[in-house]
Motif scaffolding. Sequence first.
Motif, mmCIF file in Angstrom:
data_model
loop_
_atom_site.group_PDB
_atom_site.id
_atom_site.type_symbol
_atom_site.label_atom_id
_atom_site.label_comp_id
_atom_site.label_asym_id
_atom_site.label_seq_id
_atom_site.Cartn_x
_atom_site.Cartn_y
_atom_site.Cartn_z
ATOM 1 N N SER A 70 24.553 39.251 34.274
ATOM 2 C CA SER A 70 23.201 38.274 33.028
ATOM 3 C C SER A 70 23.361 37.019 32.956
ATOM 4 O O SER A 70 22.519 37.134 33.137
ATOM 5 N N HIS A 71 24.894 37.004 32.329
ATOM 6 C CA HIS A 71 25.145 35.559 31.514
ATOM 7 C C HIS A 71 24.397 34.471 32.571
ATOM 8 O O HIS A 71 24.046 33.190 32.689
ATOM 9 N N GLN A 72 25.340 34.682 33.935
ATOM 10 C CA GLN A 72 25.182 33.727 35.216
ATOM 11 C C GLN A 72 24.015 33.485 35.270
ATOM 12 O O GLN A 72 23.829 32.374 35.454
ATOM 13 N N VAL A 350 18.802 44.555 46.283
ATOM 14 C CA VAL A 350 19.434 45.376 45.404
ATOM 15 C C VAL A 350 21.316 45.037 45.505
ATOM 16 O O VAL A 350 21.247 44.630 46.886
ATOM 17 N N TRP A 351 22.178 44.792 44.437
ATOM 18 C CA TRP A 351 22.894 44.149 44.902
ATOM 19 C C TRP A 351 24.462 44.699 43.946
ATOM 20 O O TRP A 351 24.077 45.737 42.910
ATOM 21 N N SER A 352 26.005 44.322 44.127
ATOM 22 C CA SER A 352 26.807 45.368 43.150
ATOM 23 C C SER A 352 28.219 44.489 43.114
ATOM 24 O O SER A 352 28.239 44.188 44.539
ATOM 25 N N VAL A 353 28.496 44.668 42.389
ATOM 26 C CA VAL A 353 30.200 43.580 41.537
ATOM 27 C C VAL A 353 30.833 44.807 40.860
ATOM 28 O O VAL A 353 30.151 45.768 40.679
ATOM 29 N N GLY A 354 31.948 44.886 40.741
ATOM 30 C CA GLY A 354 32.717 45.601 40.207
ATOM 31 C C GLY A 354 33.071 47.114 40.676
ATOM 32 O O GLY A 354 33.187 47.040 41.782
ATOM 33 N N ASP A 355 33.113 47.665 39.492
ATOM 34 C CA ASP A 355 34.079 49.518 39.897
ATOM 35 C C ASP A 355 33.192 50.253 40.797
ATOM 36 O O ASP A 355 33.376 51.618 41.184
ATOM 37 N N THR A 369 35.810 38.010 38.507
ATOM 38 C CA THR A 369 35.482 36.712 38.185
ATOM 39 C C THR A 369 35.586 35.567 39.925
ATOM 40 O O THR A 369 34.540 34.762 39.512
ATOM 41 N N SER A 370 35.583 36.471 40.200
ATOM 42 C CA SER A 370 34.912 35.787 42.161
ATOM 43 C C SER A 370 34.050 36.740 42.532
ATOM 44 O O SER A 370 32.889 35.919 42.949
ATOM 45 N N GLN A 371 33.488 37.586 42.217
ATOM 46 C CA GLN A 371 32.991 38.675 42.748
ATOM 47 C C GLN A 371 31.240 37.906 42.070
ATOM 48 O O GLN A 371 30.391 37.347 43.154
ATOM 49 N N ALA A 372 31.200 37.575 40.770
ATOM 50 C CA ALA A 372 29.873 37.572 40.052
ATOM 51 C C ALA A 372 28.718 36.089 39.932
ATOM 52 O O ALA A 372 28.186 36.476 41.146
ATOM 53 N N PRO A 373 30.486 35.051 40.303
ATOM 54 C CA PRO A 373 29.486 33.829 41.105
ATOM 55 C C PRO A 373 28.536 34.002 42.378
ATOM 56 O O PRO A 373 27.600 33.968 42.747
ATOM 57 N N GLY A 456 29.394 34.123 31.276
ATOM 58 C CA GLY A 456 29.373 33.792 32.307
ATOM 59 C C GLY A 456 30.256 32.512 32.543
ATOM 60 O O GLY A 456 29.277 31.609 33.320
ATOM 61 N N THR A 457 30.387 31.979 31.599
ATOM 62 C CA THR A 457 31.540 30.469 31.985
ATOM 63 C C THR A 457 32.809 30.356 32.504
ATOM 64 O O THR A 457 33.520 29.551 32.555
ATOM 65 N N TRP A 458 33.472 31.874 32.858
ATOM 66 C CA TRP A 458 34.604 31.609 33.701
ATOM 67 C C TRP A 458 34.518 32.465 35.054
ATOM 68 O O TRP A 458 34.087 33.247 35.221
ATOM 69 N N GLY A 459 35.119 31.363 35.564
ATOM 70 C CA GLY A 459 35.371 31.649 36.764
ATOM 71 C C GLY A 459 36.394 31.844 38.030
ATOM 72 O O GLY A 459 36.616 31.770 38.632
ATOM 73 N N GLY A 460 37.620 32.447 36.614
ATOM 74 C CA GLY A 460 38.711 32.979 37.124
ATOM 75 C C GLY A 460 39.481 31.894 37.557
ATOM 76 O O GLY A 460 39.238 30.412 37.186
ATOM 77 N N PRO A 461 40.462 32.199 38.668
ATOM 78 C CA PRO A 461 41.052 30.624 39.530
ATOM 79 C C PRO A 461 39.878 29.734 40.283
ATOM 80 O O PRO A 461 40.607 28.752 40.574
ATOM 81 N N ALA A 462 38.828 29.936 40.045
ATOM 82 C CA ALA A 462 38.272 28.868 40.434
ATOM 83 C C ALA A 462 37.897 27.636 38.626
ATOM 84 O O ALA A 462 36.990 26.890 38.457
#
Length: 466
Positions: A70-72, A350-355, A369-373, A456-462
């Motif tokens: 949402s925040h991204q 329709v889109w989905s990420v996470g569990d 962190t990788s799916q959201a972007p 929405g400002t953290w992309g994990g390993p990226a």
Amino acid sequence: MSLARLTRCASGIPPVRSRHPTPPRTVFSSENPTAVRGLASETTARPVTGASHGHKIIVVGGGSAGLNVSHQLLRSGRFLPGDIAIVDPATWHDYQPGWTLVGGGLKTASELRKPLADLIDSKIKFYNDGVGEFKPQDKLLKLSGSGDTLAYDQLVVAPGIKIDYASIKGLPEALADPGSLVTSTYGYDTCQKVNGAIQKLHKGQAIFTLPSGPVKCAGGPQKIMWLALDYWKRQSRYDPTADSPIHITWASALPAMFGVPKYSAELEKLRRERGVEALFQHDLISIDDGNKATFARPGGSDTVTRRFDFLHAVPKMGPHAFVKNSPLADNAGFVDVDSATTRHKIYHDVWSVGDASNLPTSKTAAAITSQAPVLVRNLLLALGNKEPSAVYDGYTSCPLVTDHDRVLLAEFKYGGVPKETFGWVPGVDQAKPHRAFFWLKKHFFPWVYYKHMVKGTWGGPAGWIM
Ligand code: UQ1
């Protein structure tokens, strides 16, 4: 470790945020269905008869995935207040990756939780309600509490996974009994019972279980075992070589310590060195008389019953009924998305990420962190009538706590292929438990999670998303 370096690691995903955002073409109010019709006719030419409210994007779920996405989206600069809505019945948002540390006595559950409403930007409309029904053919969903119907242009489904305590007979009662040493790190209340139970055990049989089927953070069940073992060892109650007062058994529905061979080999070595008995392919189904655990064996009728003095049990988990019983679900009940683009296979809005998604990878916050972007990039493309081009490679991670001060940092992508962030650091082998990874787990990840990931400002390993 250099965090600056993290920000330089290329994710391979085109930047999500435009520095010069195009102003939205439709001025739109969430409270004004007429404006919705204007928007809908402009982008999808569909009627929204019967909708109480409408939004360009509705995100179902205010957990790790829902807040991050949402925040991204909001930060893309392409939306006005009320264009994006979040639907979630929860009051609290918990940093669940920290619950193992609560079990280990290293954090408190209350310091890991915040009121969900406080984490949602005021430009996003928050429906503090559940979903009763998805109607993807009509681009509508019905709220379970108010009964209102919401219209959307694009829908993100990220309500997480359901913990099914009743899946193990006798578990809800045993967990609720303050006197029993049956605990679980998988709930806000139950994780607070774990450390006391570990401390109370002076001798006898301790069993730690991992169920069959999908679970969030499949490494979690053994992390708490390693923390308990470390504590009992330091208290001279556990000794793998002598006649130890405490005996430890790892009872797992799986055939090996971990799903990725590289890390599994190291964990199997630890298990043997540390004298932990393994009952592989043993799936806990029942707790009886407060001290008997019964396990199902593969292929049917066989069961094994073991006596215990301490039991760390992990319930089975599965999709929420409102997802499972909807047209969005696959045969297993998870949202049926393309494993690369995160877009629904049938309903392209329709889109989905996470569990809740059926992305074929391990269900963790790190994966999100990788799916959201990827989801955000592709959804923005879809709003501009373009085909999705960002690709998720299955990245997920399990910071596997092996001691009170060490973590083995498993990171891998689809197919169980290692994809390690710190492979470039001389002398660092991520399959070996390391103090620096423990510092990430205990201090850095919880900090970056609330300070950046949910915003929405953290992309994990990226690294950071600007
Ligand atoms: C991560 O970004 C993250 O989010 C805050 C975690 O916490 C749940 C993690 O466990 C991991 C492994 C990551 C990935 C980031 C790095 C720097 C390896």
